[in-house]
Scaffold this motif. Structure first.
Motif, PDB file in Angstrom:
ATOM      1  N   ALA A  17       0.189  -1.174  -0.142  1.00 22.63           N
ATOM      2  CA  ALA A  17       0.163   0.240  -0.344  1.00 22.63           C
ATOM      3  C   ALA A  17       0.865   1.168   0.059  1.00 22.63           C
ATOM      4  CB  ALA A  17      -1.125  -0.116   0.955  1.00 22.63           C
ATOM      5  N   GLU A  18       1.708   1.089   0.856  1.00 26.15           N
ATOM      6  CA  GLU A  18       3.012   2.222   0.955  1.00 26.15           C
ATOM      7  C   GLU A  18       3.565   2.354  -0.544  1.00 26.15           C
ATOM      8  OE1 GLU A  18       4.799   1.439   4.421  1.00 26.15           O
ATOM      9  OE2 GLU A  18       3.858   1.210   5.204  1.00 26.15           O
ATOM     10  N   GLU A  19       4.257   0.853  -0.879  1.00 27.56           N
ATOM     11  CA  GLU A  19       4.581   2.153  -2.393  1.00 27.56           C
ATOM     12  C   GLU A  19       3.961   2.506  -3.391  1.00 27.56           C
ATOM     13  OE1 GLU A  19       7.594   1.746  -4.370  1.00 27.56           O
ATOM     14  OE2 GLU A  19       7.882   1.172  -2.081  1.00 27.56           O
ATOM     15  N   LEU A  20       2.779   1.671  -3.212  1.00 27.61           N
ATOM     16  CA  LEU A  20       1.415   1.996  -4.604  1.00 27.61           C
ATOM     17  C   LEU A  20       1.171   3.621  -4.392  1.00 27.61           C
ATOM     18  CD1 LEU A  20      -0.518   1.273  -6.402  1.00 27.61           C
ATOM     19  CD2 LEU A  20      -1.577   0.511  -5.088  1.00 27.61           C
ATOM     20  N   SER A  44       8.658   6.524 -11.153  1.00 31.63           N
ATOM     21  CA  SER A  44       7.629   5.465 -11.746  1.00 31.63           C
ATOM     22  C   SER A  44       7.875   4.210 -12.069  1.00 31.63           C
ATOM     23  CB  SER A  44       6.743   6.591 -12.081  1.00 31.63           C
ATOM     24  OG  SER A  44       5.988   7.958 -11.731  1.00 31.63           O
ATOM     25  N   ILE A  45       8.490   3.843 -12.797  1.00 33.40           N
ATOM     26  CA  ILE A  45       9.166   2.939 -13.261  1.00 33.40           C
ATOM     27  C   ILE A  45       9.621   2.066 -12.135  1.00 33.40           C
ATOM     28  CG2 ILE A  45      10.918   1.740 -14.519  1.00 33.40           C
ATOM     29  CD1 ILE A  45       9.831   4.097 -17.157  1.00 33.40           C
ATOM     30  N   ALA A  46      10.873   2.848 -11.733  1.00 33.42           N
ATOM     31  CA  ALA A  46      11.542   2.331 -10.515  1.00 33.42           C
ATOM     32  C   ALA A  46      10.314   1.445  -9.553  1.00 33.42           C
ATOM     33  CB  ALA A  46      12.523   3.320  -9.905  1.00 33.42           C
ATOM     34  N   HIS A  47       9.397   2.182  -8.939  1.00 34.13           N
ATOM     35  CA  HIS A  47       8.364   1.696  -8.049  1.00 34.13           C
ATOM     36  C   HIS A  47       7.703   0.758  -8.350  1.00 34.13           C
ATOM     37  CE1 HIS A  47       9.502   4.624  -4.672  1.00 34.13           C
ATOM     38  NE2 HIS A  47       9.930   6.087  -5.476  1.00 34.13           N
ATOM     39  N   ALA A  48       7.247   0.780  -9.544  1.00 35.82           N
ATOM     40  CA  ALA A  48       6.150  -0.303 -10.285  1.00 35.82           C
ATOM     41  C   ALA A  48       7.596  -1.343 -10.483  1.00 35.82           C
ATOM     42  CB  ALA A  48       5.799   0.545 -11.688  1.00 35.82           C
ATOM     43  N   HIS A  49       8.582  -1.689 -10.789  1.00 35.77           N
ATOM     44  CA  HIS A  49       9.310  -2.914 -11.148  1.00 35.77           C
ATOM     45  C   HIS A  49      10.046  -2.492  -9.259  1.00 35.77           C
ATOM     46  CE1 HIS A  49      12.676  -4.941 -12.743  1.00 35.77           C
ATOM     47  NE2 HIS A  49      13.558  -4.281 -11.445  1.00 35.77           N
ATOM     48  N   ARG A  50       9.459  -1.648  -8.113  1.00 32.45           N
ATOM     49  CA  ARG A  50       9.975  -2.814  -7.358  1.00 32.45           C
ATOM     50  C   ARG A  50       8.884  -3.610  -6.401  1.00 32.45           C
ATOM     51  NH1 ARG A  50      11.506   1.357  -3.714  1.00 32.45           N
ATOM     52  NH2 ARG A  50      13.415   1.524  -5.130  1.00 32.45           N
ATOM     53  N   ILE A  51       7.877  -3.305  -6.618  1.00 32.93           N
ATOM     54  CA  ILE A  51       6.251  -4.243  -6.572  1.00 32.93           C
ATOM     55  C   ILE A  51       6.128  -4.852  -7.365  1.00 32.93           C
ATOM     56  CG2 ILE A  51       4.347  -3.862  -6.652  1.00 32.93           C
ATOM     57  CD1 ILE A  51       3.731  -0.850  -6.479  1.00 32.93           C
ATOM     58  N   LYS A  52       6.167  -5.074  -8.515  1.00 33.64           N
ATOM     59  CA  LYS A  52       6.482  -6.169  -9.929  1.00 33.64           C
ATOM     60  C   LYS A  52       7.444  -7.366  -8.982  1.00 33.64           C
ATOM     61  CE  LYS A  52       8.971  -6.296 -13.321  1.00 33.64           C
ATOM     62  NZ  LYS A  52       9.751  -6.324 -14.400  1.00 33.64           N
ATOM     63  N   GLY A  53       8.360  -7.218  -8.649  1.00 41.45           N
ATOM     64  CA  GLY A  53       9.508  -8.106  -8.098  1.00 41.45           C
ATOM     65  C   GLY A  53       9.380  -8.507  -7.075  1.00 41.45           C
ATOM     66  N   SER A  54       9.423  -7.454  -5.493  1.00 43.65           N
ATOM     67  CA  SER A  54       8.990  -7.922  -4.412  1.00 43.65           C
ATOM     68  C   SER A  54       7.145  -9.111  -4.368  1.00 43.65           C
ATOM     69  CB  SER A  54       8.538  -6.846  -3.462  1.00 43.65           C
ATOM     70  OG  SER A  54       7.826  -6.018  -3.558  1.00 43.65           O
ATOM     71  N   SER A  55       6.651  -8.394  -4.703  1.00 42.05           N
ATOM     72  CA  SER A  55       5.205  -9.398  -5.039  1.00 42.05           C
ATOM     73  C   SER A  55       5.634 -10.220  -5.663  1.00 42.05           C
ATOM     74  CB  SER A  55       3.756  -7.974  -5.438  1.00 42.05           C
ATOM     75  OG  SER A  55       4.073  -7.213  -5.056  1.00 42.05           O
ATOM     76  N   GLY A  56       6.125 -10.390  -6.815  1.00 40.60           N
ATOM     77  CA  GLY A  56       6.375 -11.474  -7.834  1.00 40.60           C
ATOM     78  C   GLY A  56       7.235 -13.006  -6.696  1.00 40.60           C
ATOM     79  N   SER A  57       8.590 -12.380  -5.918  1.00 34.54           N
ATOM     80  CA  SER A  57       8.939 -13.262  -5.609  1.00 34.54           C
ATOM     81  C   SER A  57       7.845 -13.691  -3.172  1.00 34.54           C
ATOM     82  CB  SER A  57      10.063 -12.770  -4.434  1.00 34.54           C
ATOM     83  OG  SER A  57      10.704 -11.926  -5.427  1.00 34.54           O
ATOM     84  N   LEU A  58       7.652 -13.162  -3.462  1.00 34.40           N
ATOM     85  CA  LEU A  58       6.745 -13.553  -2.226  1.00 34.40           C
ATOM     86  C   LEU A  58       5.020 -14.430  -1.972  1.00 34.40           C
ATOM     87  CD1 LEU A  58       7.490 -10.126   0.117  1.00 34.40           C
ATOM     88  CD2 LEU A  58       8.085 -13.178   0.507  1.00 34.40           C
TER      89      LEU A  58
END
Length: 129
Positions: A17-20, A44-58
Motif C-alpha cells: 500500500a505504501e509503495e503504491l 514511477s518505473i522504479a517503484h512499479a518495478h519494485r512492486i513487481k519484483g517483491s510481489s512476484g517473490s512473495l
C-alpha cells in the motif's frame, strides 16, 4: 520457518500500500510543470518495478503481473518527448487495476502463505544449526 515466511508476507501487504501510494504521488507530478515527464516516469518505473519484483517473490503473481504491465507502459512512454492526455488516461487504467489488486490483497492470497516447509536434517526447519 513457516511463521517467519507468513510474517514476511503479512509485512509485504502493508508495504504494498505504501509503495503504491509512492507510485501515485510520482505520477501526480506529471501535472506539475516543475517536473520533466521523463524524470517522473523514471521514478514511477522504479517503484512499479519494485512492486513487481517483491510481489512476484512473495507469491502475489497477479499483483506482480499488473505492476509489470504498468512498468512496461511507463517505459514505452518514457521514450516519447511528452506524455499526452490519452497516455495519462492509459496510465490511470493500469494504475487502477494495480490499485484494486493491492487494496484487496491479503496475506492468504499469497501462494507462499500456506506452503508447507519440510523439516531439515534431524527434524530442524530452515538452514540454521
Amino acid at each position: 520457518m513457516q511463521n517467519e515466511l507468513r510474517a514476511l508476507v503479512q509485512r509485504h501487504c502493508l508495504t504494498l500500500a505504501e509503495e503504491l501510494d509512492t507510485v501515485r504521488q510520482c505520477l501526480t507530478r506529471l501535472d506539475d510543470p516543475r517536473y520533466a515527464d521523463a524524470e517522473v516516469l523514471e521514478d514511477s518505473i522504479a517503484h512499479a518495478h519494485r512492486i513487481k519484483g517483491s510481489s512476484g517473490s512473495l507469491g502475489f503473481a497477479d499483483i506482480s503481473t499488473a505492476a509489470a504491465l504498468l512498468e512496461t507502459h511507463l517505459k514505452a512512454l518514457a521514450a516519447l518527448p511528452a506524455v499526452s492526455r490519452e497516455s495519462r488516461e492509459e496510465i490511470s487504467a493500469y494504475l487502477h487495476r494495480l490499485s484494486h489488486l493491492v487494496e484487496t490483497a491479503t496475506p492468504q492470497n499469497s501462494s507462499l502463505y500456506n506452503v508447507t516447509i519440510p523439516p531439515g536434517p534431524a527434524g530442524q526447519t530452515g538452514g540454521g544449526a
